[in-house]
Design an enzyme around this catalytic site. Structure first.
Site, PDB file in Angstrom:
ATOM      1  N   ARG A  99       0.839  -0.879  -0.272  1.00 12.75           N
ATOM      2  CA  ARG A  99      -0.605  -0.257   0.215  1.00 12.75           C
ATOM      3  C   ARG A  99       1.192   1.493  -0.541  1.00 12.75           C
ATOM      4  O   ARG A  99       1.568   1.568   0.863  1.00 12.75           O
ATOM      5  CB  ARG A  99      -0.923  -0.181   0.707  1.00 12.75           C
ATOM      6  CG  ARG A  99      -1.563   1.219   1.365  1.00 12.75           C
ATOM      7  CD  ARG A  99      -3.268   1.529   2.442  1.00 12.75           C
ATOM      8  NE  ARG A  99      -3.635   0.628   1.913  1.00 12.75           N
ATOM      9  CZ  ARG A  99      -5.215   0.237   2.388  1.00 12.75           C
ATOM     10  NH1 ARG A  99      -4.903   1.505   3.279  1.00 12.75           N
ATOM     11  NH2 ARG A  99      -5.997  -0.273   1.643  1.00 12.75           N
TER      12      ARG A  99
ATOM     13  N   HIS B 249      -7.417   0.758  -6.146  1.00 10.75           N
ATOM     14  CA  HIS B 249      -7.857  -0.045  -5.164  1.00 10.75           C
ATOM     15  C   HIS B 249      -8.460  -1.245  -5.223  1.00 10.75           C
ATOM     16  O   HIS B 249      -9.628  -1.863  -5.611  1.00 10.75           O
ATOM     17  CB  HIS B 249      -8.198   0.273  -4.470  1.00 10.75           C
ATOM     18  CG  HIS B 249      -8.676   0.047  -2.779  1.00 10.75           C
ATOM     19  ND1 HIS B 249      -7.312  -1.370  -2.725  1.00 10.75           N
ATOM     20  CD2 HIS B 249      -8.954   0.147  -1.503  1.00 10.75           C
ATOM     21  CE1 HIS B 249      -8.364  -1.743  -1.180  1.00 10.75           C
ATOM     22  NE2 HIS B 249      -8.318  -0.739  -0.560  1.00 10.75           N
TER      23      HIS B 249
ATOM     24  N   GLN C  76      -9.851  -4.611  -2.897  1.00 13.19           N
ATOM     25  CA  GLN C  76     -11.493  -4.061  -2.620  1.00 13.19           C
ATOM     26  C   GLN C  76     -12.502  -4.183  -3.786  1.00 13.19           C
ATOM     27  O   GLN C  76     -13.681  -4.234  -3.615  1.00 13.19           O
ATOM     28  CB  GLN C  76     -11.840  -1.971  -2.616  1.00 13.19           C
ATOM     29  CG  GLN C  76     -12.851  -1.908  -1.699  1.00 13.19           C
ATOM     30  CD  GLN C  76     -12.573  -1.916  -0.405  1.00 13.19           C
ATOM     31  OE1 GLN C  76     -12.380  -2.261   0.367  1.00 13.19           O
ATOM     32  NE2 GLN C  76     -14.489  -2.632  -0.487  1.00 13.19           N
TER      33      GLN C  76
ATOM     34  N   ARG D  73     -13.578  -8.782   1.928  1.00 14.74           N
ATOM     35  CA  ARG D  73     -12.037  -8.435   1.471  1.00 14.74           C
ATOM     36  C   ARG D  73     -11.493 -10.081   2.297  1.00 14.74           C
ATOM     37  O   ARG D  73     -10.145 -10.020   1.587  1.00 14.74           O
ATOM     38  CB  ARG D  73     -11.505  -7.671   2.864  1.00 14.74           C
ATOM     39  CG  ARG D  73     -12.137  -6.109   2.320  1.00 14.74           C
ATOM     40  CD  ARG D  73     -11.593  -5.486   1.078  1.00 14.74           C
ATOM     41  NE  ARG D  73     -10.426  -5.311   0.847  1.00 14.74           N
ATOM     42  CZ  ARG D  73      -9.968  -4.473   1.066  1.00 14.74           C
ATOM     43  NH1 ARG D  73     -10.225  -3.430   1.510  1.00 14.74           N
ATOM     44  NH2 ARG D  73      -7.839  -4.648   0.656  1.00 14.74           N
TER      45      ARG D  73
HETATM   46  N1  NVA Z   1      -9.793   6.594  -1.821  1.00 11.60           N
HETATM   47  C1  NVA Z   1      -9.577   6.453  -0.599  1.00 11.60           C
HETATM   48  C2  NVA Z   1      -9.843   4.445   0.207  1.00 11.60           C
HETATM   49  C3  NVA Z   1      -9.601   4.279   1.569  1.00 11.60           C
HETATM   50  C4  NVA Z   1      -9.602   2.281   1.677  1.00 11.60           C
HETATM   51  C5  NVA Z   1      -8.446   6.341   0.092  1.00 11.60           C
HETATM   52  O1  NVA Z   1      -7.576   6.289  -1.127  1.00 11.60           O
HETATM   53  O2  NVA Z   1      -8.165   6.871   1.479  1.00 11.60           O
HETATM   54  N1   CP Z   2     -10.959  -0.223   3.066  1.00 11.52           N
HETATM   55  C1   CP Z   2      -9.394  -0.535   2.805  1.00 11.52           C
HETATM   56  O1   CP Z   2      -8.967  -1.040   2.103  1.00 11.52           O
HETATM   57  O2   CP Z   2      -9.754   0.381   4.333  1.00 11.52           O
HETATM   58  P1   CP Z   2      -8.455  -0.171   4.955  1.00 11.52           P
HETATM   59  O3   CP Z   2      -8.046   0.948   4.728  1.00 11.52           O
HETATM   60  O4   CP Z   2      -8.784   0.012   6.234  1.00 11.52           O
HETATM   61  O5   CP Z   2      -7.319  -0.973   4.756  1.00 11.52           O
END
Ligand code: NVA
Ligand code: CP
Length: 311
Positions: free
Chosen positions: A110, A137, A140, A293
């Site tokens: 990430r 992402h 997800q 997930r």
């Molecule tokens: N768009 C959000 C998704 C978090 C899971 C971010 O990148 O912070």
């Molecule tokens: N939706 C998601 O990726 O959640 P986290 O940021 O908690 O991992």
């Protein structure tokens, strides 16, 4: 049981790295793995295997689902943050990739720039998974597509309304529209459109409709995300102004099909992008979505490690 023993190195950086058939099979497999888990069946295809988890941004769901999934599969997972590793002290990404992939069997990252993930994958000798970048992402979406299928059957030919920012989640929804064959209507304010190339590649599967109420008419699913993503914190006030009127509330849900589902990748901000009445209401499937997930990524790990049982 026979297993797929192919040794071809595959990465999962975006949904476009897999074929539509592979993604659909992975969703079916995730549903089976979920049933096996709920039945208490012990299934350990990744015994003694290790997942390296590099997190340069915060996470609750992604970390817990990957770590739990690996333990359930008989393996383990290592949480690696830049604060405690040499990555945070400037060790080149190319070197980190070569070193880590000598020791662990699969890696998830990430991070911020998508290019960083691509560089890491280029130098890794084990599969690399995108656990969120500024651009995408995809993990997800595996969970979301599973959730739709479990609740309503095939999503092919359906209409999804994306309400809010043209962000990483929106980009992955655009790719999902291509791969799973649904129509995506995107309601975003001017200046917050999705990336033009990602949007254009989806052709007439996707459409931008500025007005969220219009975009939601007869939708089979309504989905939103935070207005300010990780890394954009200093833009928060500007974004709150720009997204005024983009809340998914009861009035907006009333435009959609009566059977429409509401999804949100979470974390959510009640009173900003979604009202409490919607996220905590009867059309919301966000808790199952989050729970998936675990199962969706177990199917992904199994596939990338060449352990998916052949039928
Ligand atoms: N768009 C959000 C998704 C978090 C899971 C971010 O990148 O912070
Ligand atoms: N939706 C998601 O990726 O959640 P986290 O940021 O908690 O991992």
């Amino acid at each position: 049981m026979t297993t797929n023993t192919t040794k071809t190195l595959r990465h999962f950086l975006t949904l476009m790295d897999f074929s539509s058939a592979e993604l659909r099979a992975m969703t079916d497999r995730a549903i089976s793995l979920k049933q096996m888990q709920k039945a208490g069946e012990i299934y350990e295809p990744l015994k003694n295997r290790m997942l390296g988890m590099i997190f340069e941004k915060s996470s609750t769901r992604t970390r817990v689902s990957f770590e739990t999934g690996m333990v359930q599969f008989g393996g383990g997972a290592l949480f690696l943050s830049p604060r405690d590793t040499q990555l945070g002290r400037g060790e080149p990404i190319e070197d980190s990739a070569r070193v880590l992939s000598k020791m662990v069997d699969i890696i998830m990252i990430r991070t911020f720039e998508h290019e960083k993930l691509e560089t890491f994958a280029q130098y890794s000798s084990v599969p690399v998974i995108n656990a969120l970048t500024d651009m995408y992402h995809p993990c997800q979406l595996l969970a979301d597509m599973q959730c739709y299928q479990e609740n309503r059957g095939s999503i092919e030919g359906k209409t999804v309304a994306w309400i809010g920012d043209g962000n990483n989640m929106c980009h992955s929804y655009i790719n999902a529209a291509r791969q799973w064959g649904f129509k995506l209507k995107i309601a975003c304010p001017e200046g917050y459109d999705p990336d033009a190339a990602i949007f254009a590649a989806a052709g007439d599967q996707v459409e931008i409709i500025r007005d969220p109420m219009t975009a939601s008419i007869d939708a089979d699913m309504v989905v939103t995300d935070v207005w300010t993503s990780m890394g954009q914190e200093e833009e928060q006030l500007r974004r709150e102004k720009a997204f005024t009127g983009y809340i998914v509330d009861d009035k907006l849900m009333a435009q959609a099909d009566t059977d429409a589902l509401f999804m949100h990748c979470l974390p959510a901000h009640r009173g900003e992008e979604v009202s409490a009445s919607v996220i905590d209401g009867p059309q919301s499937v966000v808790w199952d979505e989050a729970g998936n997930r675990l199962h969706a990524q177990k199917a992904l790990l199994e596939f990338l490690m060449g352990q998916t049982p052949s039928l």
